[in-house]
Design a protein around this motif. Sequence first.
Motif, mmCIF file in Angstrom:
data_model
loop_
_atom_site.group_PDB
_atom_site.id
_atom_site.type_symbol
_atom_site.label_atom_id
_atom_site.label_comp_id
_atom_site.label_asym_id
_atom_site.label_seq_id
_atom_site.Cartn_x
_atom_site.Cartn_y
_atom_site.Cartn_z
ATOM 1 N N ILE A 91 0.939 -1.176 -0.260
ATOM 2 C CA ILE A 91 -0.012 -0.022 -0.177
ATOM 3 C C ILE A 91 1.174 1.099 0.010
ATOM 4 C CG2 ILE A 91 -1.953 0.677 1.526
ATOM 5 C CD1 ILE A 91 -2.514 -1.504 2.417
ATOM 6 N N LEU A 92 2.013 0.930 0.236
ATOM 7 C CA LEU A 92 2.947 2.311 0.772
ATOM 8 C C LEU A 92 3.247 2.719 -0.568
ATOM 9 C CD1 LEU A 92 4.249 1.895 4.361
ATOM 10 C CD2 LEU A 92 3.174 3.638 3.141
ATOM 11 N N ALA A 93 3.801 1.586 -1.231
ATOM 12 C CA ALA A 93 4.616 2.169 -2.179
ATOM 13 C C ALA A 93 2.842 2.318 -3.829
ATOM 14 C CB ALA A 93 5.521 0.447 -2.996
ATOM 15 N N TYR A 94 2.499 1.859 -3.282
ATOM 16 C CA TYR A 94 1.211 2.386 -4.597
ATOM 17 C C TYR A 94 0.902 3.699 -3.961
ATOM 18 C CZ TYR A 94 -3.516 2.580 -6.978
ATOM 19 O OH TYR A 94 -5.013 2.564 -7.380
ATOM 20 N N ASP A 95 1.406 3.773 -2.635
ATOM 21 C CA ASP A 95 0.295 5.199 -2.642
ATOM 22 C C ASP A 95 2.002 6.378 -3.300
ATOM 23 O OD1 ASP A 95 -0.693 7.948 -0.976
ATOM 24 O OD2 ASP A 95 1.421 7.755 -0.085
ATOM 25 N N GLN A 96 2.785 5.630 -2.937
ATOM 26 C CA GLN A 96 4.184 6.996 -3.530
ATOM 27 C C GLN A 96 3.912 7.115 -4.821
ATOM 28 O OE1 GLN A 96 6.167 8.642 -1.263
ATOM 29 N NE2 GLN A 96 4.542 8.126 0.181
ATOM 30 N N ALA A 97 4.373 5.782 -5.117
ATOM 31 C CA ALA A 97 4.114 6.083 -7.097
ATOM 32 C C ALA A 97 2.768 6.568 -7.557
ATOM 33 C CB ALA A 97 3.739 4.026 -7.760
ATOM 34 N N LYS A 98 1.832 6.650 -6.978
ATOM 35 C CA LYS A 98 0.315 7.679 -7.333
ATOM 36 C C LYS A 98 0.959 8.594 -7.107
ATOM 37 C CE LYS A 98 -4.214 8.658 -6.865
ATOM 38 N NZ LYS A 98 -5.792 8.408 -6.199
ATOM 39 N N LYS A 99 1.644 9.297 -6.257
ATOM 40 C CA LYS A 99 1.618 10.385 -5.893
ATOM 41 C C LYS A 99 3.556 11.328 -7.126
ATOM 42 C CE LYS A 99 0.903 10.545 -1.523
ATOM 43 N NZ LYS A 99 1.095 11.008 0.341
ATOM 44 N N ALA A 100 3.655 10.453 -6.905
ATOM 45 C CA ALA A 100 5.368 10.339 -8.311
ATOM 46 C C ALA A 100 5.059 10.480 -9.414
ATOM 47 C CB ALA A 100 6.392 9.617 -7.835
ATOM 48 N N SER A 101 3.351 9.962 -9.815
ATOM 49 C CA SER A 101 3.443 9.421 -11.093
ATOM 50 C C SER A 101 2.688 10.742 -11.964
ATOM 51 C CB SER A 101 2.012 9.040 -11.417
ATOM 52 O OG SER A 101 1.452 8.404 -13.001
ATOM 53 N N LYS A 102 3.415 10.706 -12.976
ATOM 54 C CA LYS A 102 2.885 12.423 -14.059
ATOM 55 C C LYS A 102 1.296 12.147 -14.253
ATOM 56 C CE LYS A 102 7.695 12.815 -16.335
ATOM 57 N NZ LYS A 102 8.251 12.261 -17.383
ATOM 58 N N ALA A 103 0.687 10.791 -13.646
ATOM 59 C CA ALA A 103 -0.868 10.865 -14.744
ATOM 60 C C ALA A 103 -1.328 9.672 -13.881
ATOM 61 C CB ALA A 103 -0.414 9.703 -15.939
ATOM 62 N N PRO A 104 -1.796 11.111 -12.289
ATOM 63 C CA PRO A 104 -2.475 10.017 -11.376
ATOM 64 C C PRO A 104 -4.053 9.320 -11.358
ATOM 65 C CG PRO A 104 -1.473 12.193 -10.858
ATOM 66 C CD PRO A 104 -0.912 12.005 -12.223
ATOM 67 N N GLU A 105 -4.273 10.630 -12.293
ATOM 68 C CA GLU A 105 -5.649 10.099 -12.445
ATOM 69 C C GLU A 105 -5.816 8.782 -13.412
ATOM 70 O OE1 GLU A 105 -3.821 11.978 -15.617
ATOM 71 O OE2 GLU A 105 -3.603 12.049 -13.779
ATOM 72 N N GLU A 106 -5.432 8.294 -13.953
ATOM 73 C CA GLU A 106 -4.531 6.778 -14.154
ATOM 74 C C GLU A 106 -4.974 5.778 -13.299
ATOM 75 O OE1 GLU A 106 -5.767 5.957 -17.403
ATOM 76 O OE2 GLU A 106 -6.165 8.314 -17.708
ATOM 77 N N PHE A 107 -4.728 6.129 -12.027
ATOM 78 C CA PHE A 107 -4.306 5.014 -11.217
ATOM 79 C C PHE A 107 -6.214 4.488 -10.693
ATOM 80 C CE2 PHE A 107 -0.014 6.054 -11.330
ATOM 81 C CZ PHE A 107 0.380 5.089 -10.103
ATOM 82 N N GLY A 108 -6.332 3.790 -10.653
ATOM 83 C CA GLY A 108 -7.613 2.748 -10.608
ATOM 84 C C GLY A 108 -8.421 2.483 -11.521
ATOM 85 N N LYS A 109 -7.971 2.593 -12.796
ATOM 86 C CA LYS A 109 -8.604 2.082 -13.721
ATOM 87 C C LYS A 109 -7.622 1.739 -14.688
ATOM 88 C CE LYS A 109 -10.291 7.332 -13.795
ATOM 89 N NZ LYS A 109 -10.334 8.452 -14.212
#
Length: 551
Positions: free
Chosen positions: A281-299
């Motif tokens: 969960i920690l790694a997923y969270d950090q990946a989302k925060k560092a991503s250039k397209a965080p809106e794609e997470f969960g899709k």
Amino acid sequence: MGFESLIGAFGEVFAPGNLVLMFVGVTAGLIAGSIPGFTITMAVVLTLPFTFGLSPVEGLSTMIGVFVGGLSGGLMSGMLTGIPGTPSSVATVFDGFPLVRRGKPGLALGLGVWSSFFGGIISAVILVLLAPQLARIGLEFGPWDFFSLVLFALTITASLSGENLTKGIIAGLLGLMIATIGSDEVNGVARFNFGTEILQNELKFLPVLVGLFAFSQLLSDVRDRRKARQPLMESSAKAVRVEHIAAIKMILRHWVNLVRSACIGVFTGILPAAGGSISNILAYDQAKKASKAPEEFGKGSPEGIIAPEASNNATAGGALITMMALGIPGDIVTAVMLGALLIHNVQPSPTFITDNPQLAYGIFVAFFLAHFIMIVMQAFCLRAFLMIVRMPMYFLAAVILLYCAIGVFALDNAVFSIWVLFVFGIIGYIMKTLGFPLAPIILGVVLGHIAELNLSRAIGTSDDLTLFITRPWSLFFLIVAAFSAAFPWYQRNFGKKQWTLVYVPLASLALSVPLIMMGGIVRPGIGLLLIVYALYKLYRHHQAGWAVHQG
């Protein structure tokens, strides 16, 4: 001496009999990890009696095979059915399942398999090179530091809530409340048991997890007759080939995410009792925060698959570090392995590698080899699991529910666990229907007990509450928690509001304080570098006239 021990370890690990045991162990782990409710711990415990008559290297090689296979096996059911096979694969479901439902199961599973492989190999390299040094970090942690770490992990609720932060916070608080049901482990005081003996003990995590994810998903899939008679994924049923080459190329494009997630996994594994349920969960969270397209997470974001799968396999390497170097189990699985070593009169300690070099190198080699065996065996297992999606949904739902019920019943042979699964399945279905995210509930249930236990230990040890901010690691995690909680607002206003320009420099300055407090040379040096970086960023923003478009 070291080279001779390494050669001897290779000879033992690659002996034909040991190779057979490792193949059997990895396969058993893959099967156990893919069955919701059947934990990796349960599989390793069942393996332990069979190791009594084996040599230490053979016994530990078999259990390491089960461990690695189990960590990777959880992604199968998680991606294909939306039900995480193990707690360490919870975050994999967030993007793995949507990508499968978009008709790309081969790519999704390829990303999961190879992320697990690369994450495990990175952690194996760190295990070999830095075991004694990294293990000492675990000794620095007290209950204050663990509580602050969990508090930081709980701030991830904001990231997992999507656009509806209020519903996400409500869901997270519900998870924390569920974690308080039963008796206080420290004082034995009963809470929320409604006067019934059956609720005297805490609710087991697995029935709650399987109910919220599995039963609620099954109810959603079969709620109308037409949908229930259709296969789970008609398009994916034809695509039975795992896209290995495409997955490897995509992972290498996101190599920073891979390495960062593996490091998070190793660090979490080093901390006693943290484990893969937190690291993924920690790694997923950090990946989302560092991503250039965080809106794609969960899709169906590939980054959202790479991060949790790389981290949960890397957690195994971190857990082995503390077991070998300190004799402290990093999680329940390594606690069982520690028991196996003690049965053979081997006592892990800071001098373990020096006193038992051939066994230590044997563990290193077996951990490396288990990941290669996992790739080979999972290629066959995944083909079989991809065929599952051809079944009608009502048939598949019945089989999955049967396995879930057997898995949760086997925890303590109690019918009550099946009722817990049923009740939380209904709760999960209702909450999904009303638009509440389920991930924050799981986060609250997983971390609530750990937070309460360490808070009780901290207060019981000393009534000085300033220890939460005077202990360097505790202060470090509290600062990270504060900035993590504010990150969604920073992300939403980045490039629009002037205050976002000072967010990163301020975070760097704040984090430099606990690093400098830790003493020594390396960590204070990192703290000074953060100060220099923060001042440089502030100077650049000042030169640019604090223009928000400069970022």
